[in-house]
Design a protein around this motif. Structure first.
Motif, PDB file in Angstrom:
ATOM      1  N   LEU A 149       4.847   8.631  -0.954  1.00 22.08           N
ATOM      2  CA  LEU A 149       3.917   8.135  -1.968  1.00 22.08           C
ATOM      3  C   LEU A 149       3.518   6.688  -1.690  1.00 22.08           C
ATOM      4  CD1 LEU A 149       5.361   9.584  -5.294  1.00 22.08           C
ATOM      5  CD2 LEU A 149       3.177  10.140  -4.229  1.00 22.08           C
ATOM      6  N   LEU A 150       4.486   5.844  -1.367  1.00 22.76           N
ATOM      7  CA  LEU A 150       4.170   4.450  -1.058  1.00 22.76           C
ATOM      8  C   LEU A 150       3.294   4.354   0.189  1.00 22.76           C
ATOM      9  CD1 LEU A 150       7.603   2.771  -1.871  1.00 22.76           C
ATOM     10  CD2 LEU A 150       5.451   2.460  -3.124  1.00 22.76           C
ATOM     11  N   HIS A 151       3.566   5.191   1.184  1.00 21.64           N
ATOM     12  CA  HIS A 151       2.743   5.223   2.398  1.00 21.64           C
ATOM     13  C   HIS A 151       1.319   5.642   2.059  1.00 21.64           C
ATOM     14  CE1 HIS A 151       1.075   7.065   6.063  1.00 21.64           C
ATOM     15  NE2 HIS A 151       1.658   6.030   6.650  1.00 21.64           N
ATOM     16  N   ASP A 152       1.164   6.672   1.241  1.00 22.17           N
ATOM     17  CA  ASP A 152      -0.168   7.144   0.839  1.00 22.17           C
ATOM     18  C   ASP A 152      -0.912   6.076   0.043  1.00 22.17           C
ATOM     19  OD1 ASP A 152       0.432   9.534   2.087  1.00 22.17           O
ATOM     20  OD2 ASP A 152       0.729  10.657   0.221  1.00 22.17           O
ATOM     21  N   GLU A 153      -0.212   5.354  -0.813  1.00 21.10           N
ATOM     22  CA  GLU A 153      -0.846   4.275  -1.578  1.00 21.10           C
ATOM     23  C   GLU A 153      -1.370   3.189  -0.638  1.00 21.10           C
ATOM     24  OE1 GLU A 153       1.873   4.735  -5.625  1.00 21.10           O
ATOM     25  OE2 GLU A 153       2.104   2.964  -4.381  1.00 21.10           O
ATOM     26  N   ALA A 154      -0.590   2.865   0.375  1.00 21.57           N
ATOM     27  CA  ALA A 154      -1.022   1.860   1.351  1.00 21.57           C
ATOM     28  C   ALA A 154      -2.262   2.339   2.096  1.00 21.57           C
ATOM     29  CB  ALA A 154       0.106   1.560   2.333  1.00 21.57           C
ATOM     30  N   ALA A 155      -2.301   3.617   2.423  1.00 23.61           N
ATOM     31  CA  ALA A 155      -3.463   4.178   3.112  1.00 23.61           C
ATOM     32  C   ALA A 155      -4.717   4.110   2.243  1.00 23.61           C
ATOM     33  CB  ALA A 155      -3.185   5.623   3.530  1.00 23.61           C
ATOM     34  N   HIS A 156      -4.540   4.046   0.936  1.00 28.69           N
ATOM     35  CA  HIS A 156      -5.662   3.935  -0.004  1.00 28.69           C
ATOM     36  C   HIS A 156      -5.949   2.482  -0.401  1.00 28.69           C
ATOM     37  CE1 HIS A 156      -5.007   8.301  -0.454  1.00 28.69           C
ATOM     38  NE2 HIS A 156      -6.314   8.294  -0.623  1.00 28.69           N
ATOM     39  N   GLY A 157      -5.345   1.544   0.304  1.00 31.34           N
ATOM     40  CA  GLY A 157      -5.677   0.141   0.101  1.00 31.34           C
ATOM     41  C   GLY A 157      -4.765  -0.668  -0.787  1.00 31.34           C
ATOM     42  N   LEU A 158      -3.727  -0.065  -1.335  1.00 30.50           N
ATOM     43  CA  LEU A 158      -2.817  -0.842  -2.177  1.00 30.50           C
ATOM     44  C   LEU A 158      -1.920  -1.699  -1.288  1.00 30.50           C
ATOM     45  CD1 LEU A 158      -1.881   1.790  -4.894  1.00 30.50           C
ATOM     46  CD2 LEU A 158      -3.444  -0.130  -5.096  1.00 30.50           C
ATOM     47  N   PRO A 159      -1.725  -2.961  -1.639  1.00 30.71           N
ATOM     48  CA  PRO A 159      -0.949  -3.877  -0.793  1.00 30.71           C
ATOM     49  C   PRO A 159       0.543  -3.522  -0.791  1.00 30.71           C
ATOM     50  CG  PRO A 159      -1.641  -4.961  -2.816  1.00 30.71           C
ATOM     51  CD  PRO A 159      -2.271  -3.602  -2.823  1.00 30.71           C
ATOM     52  N   THR A 160       1.041  -3.167   0.387  1.00 35.00           N
ATOM     53  CA  THR A 160       2.429  -2.701   0.494  1.00 35.00           C
ATOM     54  C   THR A 160       3.444  -3.755   0.067  1.00 35.00           C
ATOM     55  OG1 THR A 160       2.507  -3.332   2.816  1.00 35.00           O
ATOM     56  CG2 THR A 160       1.907  -1.060   2.325  1.00 35.00           C
ATOM     57  N   ASP A 161       3.133  -5.024   0.275  1.00 36.18           N
ATOM     58  CA  ASP A 161       4.079  -6.073  -0.089  1.00 36.18           C
ATOM     59  C   ASP A 161       4.180  -6.279  -1.603  1.00 36.18           C
ATOM     60  OD1 ASP A 161       1.440  -7.118  -0.117  1.00 36.18           O
ATOM     61  OD2 ASP A 161       2.207  -9.161   0.106  1.00 36.18           O
ATOM     62  N   GLN A 162       3.279  -5.660  -2.347  1.00 31.56           N
ATOM     63  CA  GLN A 162       3.285  -5.811  -3.803  1.00 31.56           C
ATOM     64  C   GLN A 162       3.711  -4.543  -4.539  1.00 31.56           C
ATOM     65  OE1 GLN A 162      -0.237  -7.693  -5.440  1.00 31.56           O
ATOM     66  NE2 GLN A 162      -0.675  -8.613  -3.443  1.00 31.56           N
ATOM     67  N   ARG A 163       3.938  -3.472  -3.796  1.00 33.80           N
ATOM     68  CA  ARG A 163       4.285  -2.195  -4.414  1.00 33.80           C
ATOM     69  C   ARG A 163       5.773  -1.937  -4.317  1.00 33.80           C
ATOM     70  NH1 ARG A 163       1.015  -0.020  -7.813  1.00 33.80           N
ATOM     71  NH2 ARG A 163       1.568   2.103  -7.232  1.00 33.80           N
TER      72      ARG A 163
END
Length: 171
Positions: A149-163
């Motif tokens: 889920l976190l990987h998919d969120e990053a692929a959709h532009g969500l900043p990984t360092d903030q999730r």
């Protein structure tokens, strides 16, 4: 007066507007303001989640939805997909009441935990959930589902360092 109740299929039409209104709060955070213009969960997806029986609504005195918690059962956990309260109703305990209903519902189902992904430092995200008993999971604690889920969120532009992923154990 606000009533927390299970969501019904006919509530689905109102839910994207609640999500859109709640998302307006991100305009106060310059680097995340773009989220206020993002896509909302579709009416069809809300209907599917409602049909699965793990969604709750905060309804006003005329039974109109003003808040929602949409979740799904993933293995032995209830996973929260959305927790939104209409912008003009925020700060009144509605989100906390929806979350408590989900916790109670997950316990009645005998589930082991509730999980979610969220922003680590946004006041109404991880800090809110921490006050409600959730903890931020370390990378080594992520199961395959949450890591995906976190990987998919990053692929959709969500900043990984903030999730982050969070969990509350119900046992």
């Amino acid at each position: 007066m606000i009533t927390i109740r299970p969501a019904r299929g006919d509530d689905a039409e109102a839910l994207p507007q609640i999500e859109q209104s709640a998302g307006e709060a991100f305009r106060a955070i310059p680097e995340l303001a773009w989220l206020a213009d993002g896509d909302n969960v579709s009416v069809e997806r809300h209907r599917a989640l409602i049909a699965a029986g793990a969604c709750w609504i905060a309804a006003d005195d005329q039974d109109r939805p003003v808040g929602l918690l949409s979740a799904g059962i993933e293995g032995d956990a209830l996973h929260i997909w959305e927790l939104d309260v209409h912008l003009d109703r925020q700060g009144r305990g509605i989100g906390r009441a929806l979350l408590q209903q989900a916790i109670d519902g997950a316990r009645r189902r005998g589930l082991a935990a509730i999980t979610l992904t969220t922003f680590r430092d946004v006041a109404w995200n991880a800090p809110f959930y921490q006050r409600c008993g959730f903890r931020i999971l370390k990378p080594s604690e992520l199961d395959e589902r949450l890591a995906r889920l976190l990987h998919d969120e990053a692929a959709h532009g969500l900043p990984t360092d903030q999730r982050c992923a969070m969990r509350i154990d119900l046992g």
